[in-house]
Design an enzyme around this catalytic site. Structure first.
Site, mmCIF file in Angstrom:
data_model
loop_
_atom_site.group_PDB
_atom_site.id
_atom_site.type_symbol
_atom_site.label_atom_id
_atom_site.label_comp_id
_atom_site.label_asym_id
_atom_site.label_seq_id
_atom_site.Cartn_x
_atom_site.Cartn_y
_atom_site.Cartn_z
ATOM 1 N N SER A 1 25.831 39.789 76.974
ATOM 2 C CA SER A 1 25.710 39.848 75.525
ATOM 3 C C SER A 1 27.063 40.208 74.894
ATOM 4 O O SER A 1 28.034 39.491 75.071
ATOM 5 C CB SER A 1 24.612 40.837 75.126
ATOM 6 O OG SER A 1 24.288 40.732 73.765
ATOM 7 N N HIS B 1 16.959 36.440 75.466
ATOM 8 C CA HIS B 1 18.366 36.849 75.507
ATOM 9 C C HIS B 1 18.674 37.717 76.719
ATOM 10 O O HIS B 1 18.058 38.760 76.937
ATOM 11 C CB HIS B 1 18.702 37.615 74.230
ATOM 12 C CG HIS B 1 20.090 38.145 74.166
ATOM 13 N ND1 HIS B 1 21.197 37.357 74.342
ATOM 14 C CD2 HIS B 1 20.565 39.407 73.943
ATOM 15 C CE1 HIS B 1 22.292 38.090 74.220
ATOM 16 N NE2 HIS B 1 21.938 39.335 73.981
ATOM 17 N N GLU C 1 17.536 32.144 73.959
ATOM 18 C CA GLU C 1 18.295 33.329 73.567
ATOM 19 C C GLU C 1 17.790 33.929 72.252
ATOM 20 O O GLU C 1 17.775 35.137 72.051
ATOM 21 C CB GLU C 1 19.780 32.976 73.421
ATOM 22 C CG GLU C 1 20.499 32.640 74.703
ATOM 23 C CD GLU C 1 20.938 33.871 75.466
ATOM 24 O OE1 GLU C 1 20.828 34.991 74.915
ATOM 25 O OE2 GLU C 1 21.396 33.727 76.616
#
Length: 560
Positions: free
Chosen positions: A213, A463, A342
């Site tokens: 991330s 995600h 995501e």
């Protein structure tokens, strides 16, 4: 009674001495330290060293400045306790109240190694993975991801904290506080690894950066930054890129002066303002983040990277896009991954919250710029309304239908993650001689991002979901199904192979340009080669002409 008490005390001292002697020990340039023995998921013994200082506490006169290397210590340093998080406002949940966590004294590194002061099975020092935690550059810590799965292998793993939010990414847009101090913390940590990792059995010439991330975007920034050259040999970017809209900041000078006024500091000039803010409680500075969260936790990163005036200490001397196009970064092998859906972050919270869903339906044009992060990059309100409607129509978003909810997930996936990730992969492939691999993670296992957010059904692979299988995470064990265990083994195989060789036995993005080549991981032994014309609806998003990834500071090169 006295004699018995003495005997008990002597026994305790003897026991503590024996335990201390049995702890793993390392001698660094800073001094000696002792850690703990631990066991991986497969029962392998490894040494864990927590909370080793790599920089002085960034407090007082050091606040808003570049990090200063930590000083040596006397005696034996106790590296057995997890370090505190960097001070942050915890706000990435619609189910729990926001709260302050962590400490301003937080710049520490953790090292996990199956070998100490010895060589690996092939007679060489072990490969090293330096992992950068995520959290939108606003939250998270080096303790977020467990190491019990990956330490089944011959790898040295390093994690570290870096300053977050306003304490790490505050910028006045001039020489008072150029910005990006959180990234400069990371650079200092990487230098610490170069100087010290051999003492832990790691090879300083075989360090691969990895991150998830915002940690992934950080890794990509290191590939582009002149300050990071020579500190690593390869990059693993998992679910993030410097070209994602949340990874690059706008209106930073206005934000900094707003914070000053809120805390009663002069806002006439940068130097007076910063001198005052260094005397304010750090907690009060971090709490002002609330003012920039326009709709629940969006935009997700009120603070991020900025362009600095060119100079020897500039981490980001130009925009990521310019650095990419001009091939000014490091030409290293890259393994780039993303999940199929995501955009479940943050779509899952919108879909599962009746309040948020109602608010968005009632005020689409006003809220979408914050959810999709273009409020600052489309300055005209009329044009913002037009962009909001174009997005809604193009993706056919309808919160009242299951298909329309999936379209919201797809739109957020493309905008916040896949578009920038794919664009970075394509641009690097066009300029680098090193291989670039792109993997989409499409496997849905027992645990999922959707289940964490309370969705009644799994609407996709969310995600950073591949991280569940590489790192152990609380409440999400992959030991519960045989298929999940196979996925974990194969993903870790990919990471370890890439860290060792900089290559993978799959197709590269480079080989079929201008067509887009990637590999879709669908489950055990299902690495499916794919080829498309574009990813993340790149043409549509480019057509909106959002004014982003340009120099975001009004007076970035102003001299005081």
């Amino acid at each position: 009674m006295v004699r018995m008490l003495r005997l008990v005390l002597c026994a305790l001292v003897l026991y503590q001495t024996t335990v201390l002697a049995s702890q793993p020990e390392v001698v660094l340039q800073q001094g000696a330290l002792k850690g703990l023995w631990a066991h991986s998921a497969g029962g392998r013994t490894y040494a864990a060293f927590y909370g080793i200082p790599y920089a002085k506490p960034p407090q007082g006169k050091h606040r808003f400045k570049e990090p200063v290397p930590a000083e040596p210590w006397l005696g034996i340093y106790n590296a057995t306790k997890e370090p505190p998080k960097c001070l942050q406002l915890s706000y990435f949940s619609v189910r729990t109240p926001r709260k302050l966590e962590g400490s301003e004294d937080c710049l520490y590194v953790n090292v996990f190694t199956p070998k100490l002061n010895t060589t690996g099975t092939d007679g060489k020092l072990l490969d090293v993975i330096a992992y950068i935690h995520g959290g939108a550059l606003m939250a998270g810590s080096s303790n977020d991801m467990g190491v019990d799965y990956i330490l089944d292998r011959n790898i040295v793993l390093v994690s570290f904290n870096y300053r977050l939010g306003p304490l790490g990414f505050f910028s006045t847009g001039d020489v008072a506080v150029p910005g990006n101090n959180g990234m400069k913390d990371q650079v200092l940590a990487l230098k610490w690894i170069q100087e010290n990792i051999a003492a832990f059995g790691g090879d300083p010439n075989s360090v691969t950066l990895a991150g998830g991330s915002a940690g992934s975007a950080s890794v990509h920034y290191h590939v582009l930054s002149p300050l990071s050259k020579g500190l690593f040999k390869g990059a693993i970017c998992a679910s993030g890129s410097s070209l994602n809209p949340w990874a690059f900041a706008e209106n930073v000078r206005e934000k900094s002066f707003f914070v000053a006024r809120e805390l009663g500091c002069p806002a006439e000039d940068s130097l007076s303002m910063i001198k005052c803010l260094r005397r304010r409680p750090a907690e009060h500075i971090v709490e002002t983040t609330n003012y920039f969260l326009s709709w629940f936790y969006n935009p997700i990163s009120p603070y991020a990277l900025v362009v600095e005036a060119p100079g020897p200490n500039a981490f980001l001397p130009d925009t990521p896009m310019n650095l990419l196009k001009q091939a000014r970064g490091s030409d290293v092998p890259m393994m780039i991954t993303f999940s199929k859906d995501e955009g479940l972050f943050p779509a899952a919270d919108v879909i599962t919250s009746p309040q948020l869903s109602s608010e968005l339906k009632a005020d689409w044009n006003q809220l979408l710029p914050h959810l999709f992060d273009y409020n600052y990059t489309v300055p005209c309100e009329k044009r913002r309304d037009e962009v909001s409607q174009e997005i809604r129509n193009y993706y056919n978003i309808d919160l009242d239908s299951k298909e329309g909810q999936k379209n919201l997930i797809r739109a957020l996936s493309d905008r916040l993650f896949i578009n920038g990730i794919a664009k970075a992969a394509r641009l690097h492939s066009g300029i680098n001689t090193s291989p670039v691999y792109l993997l989409r993670f499409s496997y849905s296992g027992k645990h999922s991002y959707a289940s964490l957010t309370g969705m009644s059904e799994n609407l996709g692979v969310g995600h950073g979901e591949d991280a569940i299988y590489v790192f152990s995470m609380k409440g999400m064990s992959i030991q519960e199904t045989e298929t999940d265990q196979q996925v974990s083994k194969q993903l870790i195989d990919l990471w370890i192979s890439f860290a060792a060789n900089g290559t993978l036995d799959i197709q590269t993005v480079n080989q079929n340009l201008p067509k887009f080549t990637f590999t879709d991981y669908q489950g055990p032994d299902q690495l499916v080669p794919m080829m498309v014309d574009e990813m993340g609806e790149e043409k549509f998003w480019d057509s909106l002409n959002l004014k982003e990834n340009i120099e975001s500071v009004l007076q970035a090169h102003q001299e005081l």
